[in-house]
Design an enzyme around this catalytic site. Structure first.
Site, PDB file in Angstrom:
ATOM      1  N   SER A 100      57.980  57.670  17.287  1.00 12.06           N
ATOM      2  CA  SER A 100      57.377  58.903  16.778  1.00 12.06           C
ATOM      3  C   SER A 100      56.527  59.569  17.860  1.00 12.06           C
ATOM      4  CB  SER A 100      56.577  58.576  15.521  1.00 12.06           C
ATOM      5  OG  SER A 100      56.154  59.757  14.909  1.00 12.06           O
ATOM      6  N   ASP A 245      57.184  66.926  16.414  1.00 11.57           N
ATOM      7  CA  ASP A 245      56.877  65.722  17.192  1.00 11.57           C
ATOM      8  C   ASP A 245      58.223  65.120  17.638  1.00 11.57           C
ATOM      9  OD1 ASP A 245      57.756  64.523  14.832  1.00 11.57           O
ATOM     10  OD2 ASP A 245      56.358  62.859  15.000  1.00 11.57           O
ATOM     11  N   ASP A 247      60.213  62.704  16.861  1.00 11.11           N
ATOM     12  CA  ASP A 247      61.281  62.316  15.934  1.00 11.11           C
ATOM     13  C   ASP A 247      61.412  63.302  14.770  1.00 11.11           C
ATOM     14  OD1 ASP A 247      58.856  61.353  14.825  1.00 11.11           O
ATOM     15  OD2 ASP A 247      59.940  59.898  13.599  1.00 11.11           O
TER      16      ASP A 247
HETATM   17 MG    MG Z   1      57.028  61.307  13.838  1.00 12.69          MG
END
Ligand code: MG
Length: 452
Positions: A100, A245, A247
């Site tokens: 992430s 972000d 992902d």
């Molecule tokens: Mg994320």
């Protein structure tokens, strides 16, 4: 007390630094443990754009095949695509290879259920128990190992699923044709997000949409990381800017004047729009802005708070039959799509609101409840419980105390919160108030009482 080791295991998965705590052996063992608990059924695997993605993904796939799982590799894809893929391929679960927003040296396995079925918290305990060498992982012989196939079908499936939601006003957006600047941080949303925006008939300007995982800015969509996006919104005279972000499960909005609204506003805007179309309960986490609960109240709907952690929010959304909810970090969740944060969903909802209202996004945001936040992070030193006790002594008598995740004290809508992060070895301290000044005062009082 947060773990001091850099390998973090939680109800979302296992996260570490590549070459240090996160090795191919460790990845393969955790994937094999996960796969054997799914009885060698079908499993979907995806990765974000990090340079270590292919190496980690191959180790995970190998572990899954070793226990008889048939693996469907959907390539580079946003984390929220995975639950949709699990459902689409009638699989038993999925693994997203992504850390992430963590910096580039990190990577992780995120274990995911389907669009309708969450993984149970006890499953995670069993994965870690098995991966630690307690109990036996059911490795298969040469003729029973799992197959492996690749599919790129999910790009269209994900877009179709978002556009088919009744809260997505495709006609209103197509009429308005908003000009959108998109900053995907060269992450997993670099292909999916522009494709969705074009399908919505937006005029799209792409920045940082090269899916090579060389993050050109700070990975979180925080105001200080969005200078390129803000400048591009102004120079292209765009209606709105979107930042993701790595992902693509978190979304932040920049207004038509090139001003970041702050990632807390994403869920405020999306909740206002969704409740105006389909009233129902709302669930947020403990560190999300009170403004979302105020929006729910203005629509005469119940608002609930869950412990921090996407899995905790998703579980409460299910039990409360929430129509919308999520996290103040820009994570919008609608259980009718799937139980995870989804930036593509967030974009479609905010664009629907914008196009339907026919006002600038700055005005729409200004018309909704607003609080000011002050936040800081500290290294976990000393006795954490002792620090928390002093914090509780200082604030506890002044408001409502919640001890589900660190300590949060709410005082007539304003609040202070101190908690240990689930994903990084840090302590997060935050305050929220009706003015900037008061938020800063609350934060400094909180820091002082914690002994920082
Ligand atoms: Mg994320």
């Amino acid at each position: 007390m947060p773990e001091t080791s850099e390998l973090k295991r939680s109800v979302s998965g296992v996260r570490g630094i590549v070459g240090d705590t996160l090795t191919p052996e460790l990845v393969a063992r955790h994937a094999a443990a996960f796969g054997s608990l799914l009885s060698g059924d079908k499993v979907v695997v995806a990765s974000d754009t990090r340079p270590t993605g292919p190496m980690i993904k191959e180790a995970a796939i190998s572990g899954l095949q070793s226990v008889g799982c048939d693996v469907i590799d959907i390539g580079i894809a946003p984390t929220p695509t995975v639950p949709l893929a699990v459902t689409h391929f009638k699989a038993a679960g999925g693994i997203a290879v992504t850390a992430s927003h963590n910096p580039i040296e990190w990577n992780a396995l995120k274990f995911i259920g389907s669009a309708t079925q969450l993984l149970s918290p006890t499953l995670f305990d069993r994965i870690y128990y098995l991966a630690d060498g307690n109990g036996r992982i059911a490795y298969r012989g040469w003729d029973k190992i799992g197959s492996r196939t690749s599919s790129l079908a999910m790009l269209n499936v994900h877009i179709r699923r978002v556009l088919s939601l009744k809260q997505v006003a495709t006609r209103a957006v197509a009429r308005r044709k908003p000009k959108v600047v998109l900053d995907a941080v060269n992450g997993a949303g670099s292909v999916y997000a522009p494709a969705l925006l074009r399908k919505l008939a937006c005029r799209v300007v792409e920045i940082h949409c090269r899916p090579d995982g060389r993050f050109p800015r700070g990975t979180e969509p925080l105001p200080e990381n969005l200078k390129d996006l803000c400048a591009a919104v102004v120079s292209h005279r765009a209606d709105i800017g979107f930042a993701l972000d790595p992902d693509a499960d978190r979304l932040a909005v920049v207004d038509e004047q090139g001003k970041p609204l702050g990632e807390e506003r994403t869920l405020v805007l999306a909740t206002e729009w969704v409740l105006s179309r389909t009233p129902g309960p709302v669930v947020i986490n403990l560190s999300t802005t009170q403004a979302v609960l105020d929006v729910a109240k203005s629509h005469k709907q119940r608002g609930y708070t869950a412990k921090v952690g996407e899995a905790n929010v998703a579980a409460m959304m299910k039990s409360k039959r929430a129509v919308i909810g999520g996290e103040g970090n820009g994570g919008v969740i609608m259980p009718s799509l799937h139980p995870g944060r989804d930036a593509m969903l967030g974009m479609a909802l905010v664009l629907s609101y914008l196009s339907h209202a026919d006002q600038p996004i700055s005005q729409l945001s200004a018309g909704l409840p607003m609080y000011y936040a002050a936040k800081t992070r500290k290294a976990p030193s000393g006795d954490w419980q002792d620090r928390l006790n002093r914090f509780a002594d200082h604030f506890g008598t002044r408001g409502q105390i919640d001890t589900r995740d660190g300590i949060k004290v709410t005082m007539d809508g304003e609040s202070v919160h101190a908690r240990a992060s689930n994903t990084e070895p840090i302590i997060r301290i935050s305050a929220e108030a009706r003015t900037h000044k008061h938020a800063r005062e609350l934060l400094s009082a909180a820091q002082k009482s914690l002994g920082y």
